[in-house]
Design a protein around this motif. Structure first.
Motif, short mmCIF file in Angstrom:
data_model
loop_
_atom_site.label_atom_id
_atom_site.label_comp_id
_atom_site.label_asym_id
_atom_site.label_seq_id
_atom_site.Cartn_x
_atom_site.Cartn_y
_atom_site.Cartn_z
N GLN A 184 52.85 27.32 27.84
CA GLN A 184 51.65 26.49 27.68
C GLN A 184 51.26 25.80 28.98
O GLN A 184 50.37 24.97 28.99
CB GLN A 184 51.89 25.45 26.58
N ARG A 185 51.91 26.15 30.06
CA ARG A 185 51.61 25.56 31.38
C ARG A 185 50.61 26.45 32.12
O ARG A 185 50.63 27.65 32.00
CB ARG A 185 52.89 25.46 32.21
N TRP A 186 49.79 25.80 32.92
CA TRP A 186 48.87 26.54 33.78
C TRP A 186 49.60 26.94 35.05
O TRP A 186 50.42 26.19 35.57
CB TRP A 186 47.67 25.68 34.15
N ALA A 187 49.29 28.12 35.57
CA ALA A 187 49.90 28.57 36.81
C ALA A 187 48.98 29.56 37.50
O ALA A 187 48.22 30.27 36.85
CB ALA A 187 51.25 29.23 36.54
N SER A 188 49.03 29.59 38.81
CA SER A 188 48.30 30.59 39.57
C SER A 188 49.08 31.89 39.54
O SER A 188 50.26 31.92 39.87
CB SER A 188 48.12 30.15 41.03
N LEU A 189 48.43 32.96 39.13
CA LEU A 189 49.08 34.26 39.11
C LEU A 189 48.79 35.04 40.38
O LEU A 189 49.57 35.90 40.77
CB LEU A 189 48.62 35.05 37.89
N ALA A 190 47.66 34.73 41.00
CA ALA A 190 47.28 35.44 42.22
C ALA A 190 46.34 34.56 43.04
O ALA A 190 45.64 33.71 42.51
CB ALA A 190 46.60 36.76 41.90
N SER A 209 33.39 43.38 53.77
CA SER A 209 33.68 44.19 52.57
C SER A 209 35.18 44.34 52.36
O SER A 209 35.69 45.43 52.11
CB SER A 209 33.03 45.58 52.68
N THR A 210 35.90 43.20 52.48
CA THR A 210 37.35 43.23 52.31
C THR A 210 37.79 42.15 51.33
O THR A 210 37.07 41.20 51.04
CB THR A 210 38.08 43.00 53.65
N ALA A 211 38.99 42.35 50.83
CA ALA A 211 39.65 41.37 49.97
C ALA A 211 41.11 41.34 50.34
O ALA A 211 41.71 42.36 50.65
CB ALA A 211 39.48 41.74 48.51
N ARG A 212 41.68 40.14 50.32
CA ARG A 212 43.12 39.97 50.51
C ARG A 212 43.67 39.35 49.24
O ARG A 212 43.11 38.39 48.73
CB ARG A 212 43.42 39.08 51.72
N ILE A 213 44.75 39.92 48.72
CA ILE A 213 45.31 39.49 47.45
C ILE A 213 46.79 39.18 47.63
O ILE A 213 47.53 39.97 48.20
CB ILE A 213 45.13 40.59 46.39
N LEU A 214 47.18 38.03 47.12
CA LEU A 214 48.57 37.58 47.19
C LEU A 214 49.09 37.41 45.77
O LEU A 214 48.44 36.79 44.93
CB LEU A 214 48.67 36.25 47.93
N THR A 241 50.83 31.80 44.49
CA THR A 241 49.96 30.68 44.86
C THR A 241 49.75 30.66 46.37
O THR A 241 50.48 31.32 47.12
CB THR A 241 50.60 29.35 44.44
N PRO A 242 48.78 29.89 46.85
CA PRO A 242 48.60 29.76 48.30
C PRO A 242 49.86 29.26 49.00
O PRO A 242 50.13 29.62 50.14
CB PRO A 242 47.46 28.76 48.43
N ALA A 243 50.67 28.48 48.32
CA ALA A 243 51.92 27.99 48.91
C ALA A 243 52.91 29.12 49.17
O ALA A 243 53.81 28.98 50.00
CB ALA A 243 52.55 26.94 48.00
N ASP A 244 52.74 30.25 48.49
CA ASP A 244 53.62 31.41 48.67
C ASP A 244 53.20 32.31 49.83
O ASP A 244 53.87 33.30 50.11
CB ASP A 244 53.64 32.26 47.39
N SER A 245 52.12 31.98 50.50
CA SER A 245 51.55 32.88 51.51
C SER A 245 52.50 33.19 52.67
O SER A 245 52.39 34.24 53.28
CB SER A 245 50.23 32.33 52.05
N GLY A 246 53.42 32.32 52.97
CA GLY A 246 54.35 32.58 54.06
C GLY A 246 55.56 33.40 53.67
O GLY A 246 56.26 33.93 54.52
N SER A 247 55.78 33.55 52.37
CA SER A 247 56.99 34.23 51.92
C SER A 247 56.73 35.52 51.15
O SER A 247 57.67 36.20 50.76
CB SER A 247 57.82 33.29 51.04
N ARG A 248 55.48 35.86 50.93
CA ARG A 248 55.14 37.07 50.18
C ARG A 248 54.11 37.88 50.95
O ARG A 248 53.28 37.32 51.66
CB ARG A 248 54.58 36.72 48.81
N PRO A 249 54.12 39.19 50.77
CA PRO A 249 53.14 40.03 51.49
C PRO A 249 51.75 39.99 50.83
O PRO A 249 51.64 39.89 49.61
CB PRO A 249 53.74 41.44 51.38
#
Length: 55
Positions: free
Chosen positions: A7-13, A22-27, A30-38
């Motif tokens: 029942q908690r809200w969370a960022s999935l992407a 004409s590009t998109a970047r997808i992680l 969350t934005p806080a994960d940007s340094g540890s995930r591709p």
């Protein structure tokens, strides 16, 4: 975070769209994960817009 699991809200992407390029970047996370995930990078190919025929 006081609610029960499921029942908690969370960022999935996190998505960054760059229409001019004409590009998109997808992680995956969350934005806080940007340094540890591709990031996944997507780019539209020229000529792929068949509806308008202008690309």
């Amino acid at each position: 975070m006081n609610l029960p699991e499921g029942q908690r809200w969370a960022s999935l992407a996190t998505v960054i769209l760059e229409p001019a390029m004409s590009t998109a970047r997808i992680l995956d996370g969350t934005p806080a994960d940007s340094g540890s995930r591709p990031w996944r990078h997507l780019a539209a190919q020229r000529g792929s817009d068949t509806a308008s025929g202008t690309r």
